[in-house]
Design a protein around this motif. Sequence first.
Motif, PDB file in Angstrom:
ATOM      1  N   UNK A 134     -17.187  24.586  15.842  1.00 36.12           N
ATOM      2  CA  UNK A 134     -18.061  25.443  16.645  1.00 36.12           C
ATOM      3  C   UNK A 134     -17.818  25.300  18.145  1.00 36.12           C
ATOM      4  N   UNK A 135     -16.732  24.646  18.540  1.00 43.37           N
ATOM      5  CA  UNK A 135     -16.385  24.576  19.965  1.00 43.37           C
ATOM      6  C   UNK A 135     -16.230  25.986  20.512  1.00 43.37           C
ATOM      7  N   UNK A 136     -16.888  26.260  21.615  1.00 41.97           N
ATOM      8  CA  UNK A 136     -16.801  27.580  22.224  1.00 41.97           C
ATOM      9  C   UNK A 136     -17.687  28.620  21.559  1.00 41.97           C
ATOM     10  N   UNK A 137     -18.390  28.249  20.502  1.00 43.71           N
ATOM     11  CA  UNK A 137     -19.279  29.191  19.818  1.00 43.71           C
ATOM     12  C   UNK A 137     -20.706  28.942  20.292  1.00 43.71           C
ATOM     13  N   UNK A 138     -21.431  29.981  20.657  1.00 44.61           N
ATOM     14  CA  UNK A 138     -22.794  29.792  21.194  1.00 44.61           C
ATOM     15  C   UNK A 138     -23.826  29.530  20.093  1.00 44.61           C
ATOM     16  N   UNK A 139     -23.723  28.363  19.481  1.00 49.23           N
ATOM     17  CA  UNK A 139     -24.682  28.029  18.432  1.00 49.23           C
ATOM     18  C   UNK A 139     -24.831  26.518  18.322  1.00 49.23           C
ATOM     19  N   UNK A 149     -27.962  28.123  14.334  1.00 50.84           N
ATOM     20  CA  UNK A 149     -28.853  28.924  15.173  1.00 50.84           C
ATOM     21  C   UNK A 149     -28.117  29.265  16.465  1.00 50.84           C
ATOM     22  N   UNK A 150     -28.019  30.557  16.764  1.00 50.61           N
ATOM     23  CA  UNK A 150     -27.367  30.987  18.001  1.00 50.61           C
ATOM     24  C   UNK A 150     -28.157  30.502  19.210  1.00 50.61           C
ATOM     25  N   UNK A 151     -27.444  30.264  20.296  1.00 49.13           N
ATOM     26  CA  UNK A 151     -28.076  29.932  21.574  1.00 49.13           C
ATOM     27  C   UNK A 151     -27.520  30.882  22.622  1.00 49.13           C
ATOM     28  N   UNK A 152     -28.200  30.941  23.756  1.00 47.34           N
ATOM     29  CA  UNK A 152     -27.806  31.902  24.781  1.00 47.34           C
ATOM     30  C   UNK A 152     -26.558  31.473  25.547  1.00 47.34           C
ATOM     31  N   UNK A 153     -26.402  30.158  25.745  1.00 51.46           N
ATOM     32  CA  UNK A 153     -25.301  29.710  26.604  1.00 51.46           C
ATOM     33  C   UNK A 153     -24.804  28.329  26.191  1.00 51.46           C
ATOM     34  N   UNK A 154     -23.667  27.976  26.731  1.00 50.03           N
ATOM     35  CA  UNK A 154     -23.108  26.642  26.512  1.00 50.03           C
ATOM     36  C   UNK A 154     -24.046  25.581  27.077  1.00 50.03           C
ATOM     37  N   UNK A 155     -24.723  25.886  28.176  1.00 48.69           N
ATOM     38  CA  UNK A 155     -25.678  24.939  28.763  1.00 48.69           C
ATOM     39  C   UNK A 155     -26.843  24.683  27.803  1.00 48.69           C
ATOM     40  N   UNK A 156     -27.328  25.734  27.150  1.00 45.46           N
ATOM     41  CA  UNK A 156     -28.400  25.572  26.163  1.00 45.46           C
ATOM     42  C   UNK A 156     -27.916  24.719  24.991  1.00 45.46           C
ATOM     43  N   UNK A 209     -32.560  32.931  19.886  1.00 41.95           N
ATOM     44  CA  UNK A 209     -31.371  33.325  19.120  1.00 41.95           C
ATOM     45  C   UNK A 209     -31.383  34.829  18.879  1.00 41.95           C
ATOM     46  N   UNK A 210     -32.548  35.344  18.466  1.00 45.05           N
ATOM     47  CA  UNK A 210     -32.692  36.771  18.236  1.00 45.05           C
ATOM     48  C   UNK A 210     -32.411  37.546  19.523  1.00 45.05           C
ATOM     49  N   UNK A 236     -28.002  35.765  13.681  1.00 46.36           N
ATOM     50  CA  UNK A 236     -28.601  34.897  14.693  1.00 46.36           C
ATOM     51  C   UNK A 236     -29.092  33.581  14.091  1.00 46.36           C
ATOM     52  N   UNK A 237     -29.334  33.540  12.801  1.00 49.44           N
ATOM     53  CA  UNK A 237     -29.646  32.311  12.067  1.00 49.44           C
ATOM     54  C   UNK A 237     -28.977  32.446  10.712  1.00 49.44           C
ATOM     55  N   UNK A 238     -28.262  31.393  10.295  1.00 51.28           N
ATOM     56  CA  UNK A 238     -27.795  31.418   8.917  1.00 51.28           C
ATOM     57  C   UNK A 238     -27.721  30.032   8.325  1.00 51.28           C
ATOM     58  N   UNK A 239     -27.931  30.022   7.029  1.00 51.93           N
ATOM     59  CA  UNK A 239     -27.872  28.797   6.252  1.00 51.93           C
ATOM     60  C   UNK A 239     -26.440  28.668   5.750  1.00 51.93           C
ATOM     61  N   UNK A 240     -25.791  27.642   6.202  1.00 47.20           N
ATOM     62  CA  UNK A 240     -24.361  27.463   6.000  1.00 47.20           C
ATOM     63  C   UNK A 240     -24.079  26.785   4.660  1.00 47.20           C
ATOM     64  N   UNK A 241     -23.004  27.173   4.042  1.00 46.66           N
ATOM     65  CA  UNK A 241     -22.564  26.478   2.842  1.00 46.66           C
ATOM     66  C   UNK A 241     -21.883  25.173   3.259  1.00 46.66           C
ATOM     67  N   UNK A 242     -21.847  24.165   2.378  1.00 50.24           N
ATOM     68  CA  UNK A 242     -21.205  22.896   2.747  1.00 50.24           C
ATOM     69  C   UNK A 242     -19.750  23.110   3.174  1.00 50.24           C
ATOM     70  N   UNK A 243     -19.396  22.467   4.290  1.00 48.07           N
ATOM     71  CA  UNK A 243     -18.042  22.618   4.837  1.00 48.07           C
ATOM     72  C   UNK A 243     -17.523  21.253   5.270  1.00 48.07           C
ATOM     73  N   UNK A 244     -16.211  21.103   5.324  1.00 50.70           N
ATOM     74  CA  UNK A 244     -15.636  19.785   5.625  1.00 50.70           C
ATOM     75  C   UNK A 244     -15.821  19.304   7.065  1.00 50.70           C
ATOM     76  N   UNK A 245     -16.314  20.160   7.959  1.00 51.18           N
ATOM     77  CA  UNK A 245     -16.494  19.719   9.352  1.00 51.18           C
ATOM     78  C   UNK A 245     -17.866  19.104   9.599  1.00 51.18           C
ATOM     79  N   UNK A 246     -18.774  19.179   8.631  1.00 49.06           N
ATOM     80  CA  UNK A 246     -20.113  18.598   8.788  1.00 49.06           C
ATOM     81  C   UNK A 246     -20.368  17.682   7.595  1.00 49.06           C
ATOM     82  N   UNK A 247     -20.077  16.396   7.797  1.00 45.99           N
ATOM     83  CA  UNK A 247     -20.150  15.440   6.693  1.00 45.99           C
ATOM     84  C   UNK A 247     -20.945  14.199   7.078  1.00 45.99           C
ATOM     85  N   UNK A 248     -21.475  13.559   6.067  1.00 50.84           N
ATOM     86  CA  UNK A 248     -22.168  12.286   6.253  1.00 50.84           C
ATOM     87  C   UNK A 248     -21.142  11.246   6.694  1.00 50.84           C
TER      88      UNK A 248
END
Length: 137
Positions: free
Chosen positions: A91-96, A66-73, A119-120, A41-53
Amino acid sequence: MSDRPATVDDVHRIAAGMPHVTRIEGPKAGNAIYQVGGKSFVFFRTPRPDAVDPDTGEKYPDVIVIWVESEADKLALTQDPSSPFFTTPHFDGHPSVLVRASRLTEVAVSEVRELIQDAWLSRASKRRAQQWLSRDG
């Protein structure tokens, strides 16, 4: 009690303080992953090429998922470009939602607590969620 800016320690403390939580270490970098009933429900992500400066192209080293309940959230948290919360096409389509640890100070502890509790709740079994809500929620 006044609300103050959130910190990484707050994320760890709040996530670990939820009931039935297990903290595991990621297999590659030992990053913290908080789970309830085997579901993250919460995780610290390792560096990845989709999240860059955008200026340097460097991978962000401090992304928290952090997970969320819905796409609206998710949309409510990410639609404002000045928000510290964001998402990536990965993360398209992923509730986070994603947030950089370096921008947590832009968020109050109370908001981080609510996000992590939600998230929990989104990942816990119905029985555990109902027990927690009736006791603490």
